[in-house]
Design a protein around this motif. Structure first.
Motif: not given
Length: 241
Positions: A90-113
């Motif tokens: 994925t390629d999601e812009e974040v404000e803080d490189p130390e504090d960002y969400p690790e979200e389940g939908w990203e994993v699902d997107l990899m597998i489904d797509t």
């Protein structure tokens, strides 16, 4: 480098205390944090951190890299690695490189797509998922909206020339595959500033373990060993095995 405890052995302060250190030149090579370091020096280093996920599946469904032949975007590559397959990314812009969400939908997107490319992925088991942050750099005035469109090239920023701030240079952007070239460019730059005339050895210096990568192979051949673990160790670590 000079520090406030004076010359000789360095005396470290206590937790919570601050210490001043002085250097003839500062190199900002802090990756996704380069913008924050630039802020400390009062200069604008236009880094746009972008997170990406990689998903490791429990079976090796392909024997070669499978990549979508389309404009770059999310979920477009399957990479076989030993007995597993790695899906990205994925390629999601974040404000803080130390504090960002690790979200389940990203994993699902990899597998489904990517199941559209490799249907066996639908029935495979996820071993692990991991995230990282890209240190993308966008030159001023570019105005890119989608982080996937930001160049993966690297840039050397001479702050004396660009910002009227002598004594500091930033090296930003780039990828893992360009880090040695980035190291060469920044080393040559600093040497030029200090009048050091020396050939850079970066391109010729072997990485640790690759000085004699055949050490374990020779050992296995000598003693008749055919261990898969031994072969993997040789491939990963070379002479450091």
């Amino acid at each position: 480098v000079e520090h406030s405890s004076g010359s000789g052995p360095r005396v470290h302060g206590k937790p919570g205390e601050t210490e001043e250190m002085y250097a003839d030149h500062v190199v900002n090579a802090t990756g996704a944090w380069a913008g924050q370091v630039g802020d400390l020096a009062g200069v604008d280093v236009e880094v746009r951190p972008s997170k990406g996920v990689m998903v490791v599946m429990n079976t090796r469904q392909v024997d070669t890299v499978v990549n979508r032949c389309r404009p770059k975007g999310d979920a477009d590559i399957v990479v076989p690695h030993e007995t597993a397959a790695i899906l990205g990314t994925t390629d999601e812009e974040v404000e803080d490189p130390e504090d960002y969400p690790e979200e389940g939908w990203e994993v699902d997107l990899m597998i489904d797509t990517l199941s559209e490319l490799v249907p066996m992925l639908r029935d495979a088991r996820t071993i692990r998922s991991f995230w990282g942050v890209r240190p993308l750099y966008e030159p001023p005035g570019t105005g890119t909206v989608d982080p996937t469109d930001i160049t993966r090239d690297f840039f050397l920023l001479d702050h004396a020339e660009r910002d009227d701030l002598p004594g500091m240079t930033s090296i930003v952007g780039g990828k893992f595959t360009t880090y040695r070239l980035m190291a060469e460019k920044i080393s040559d730059h600093v040497c030029d500033l200090f009048g050091v005339d020396a050939a850079c050895r970066t391109a010729d210096e072997p990485l640790p373990g690759s000085e004699d990568a055949g050490v374990l192979d020779d050992y296995m051949e000598r003693f008749g060993l055919r261990s898969p673990i031994g072969r993997r160790s040789s491939q990963r670590l070379g002479s450091m095995t």
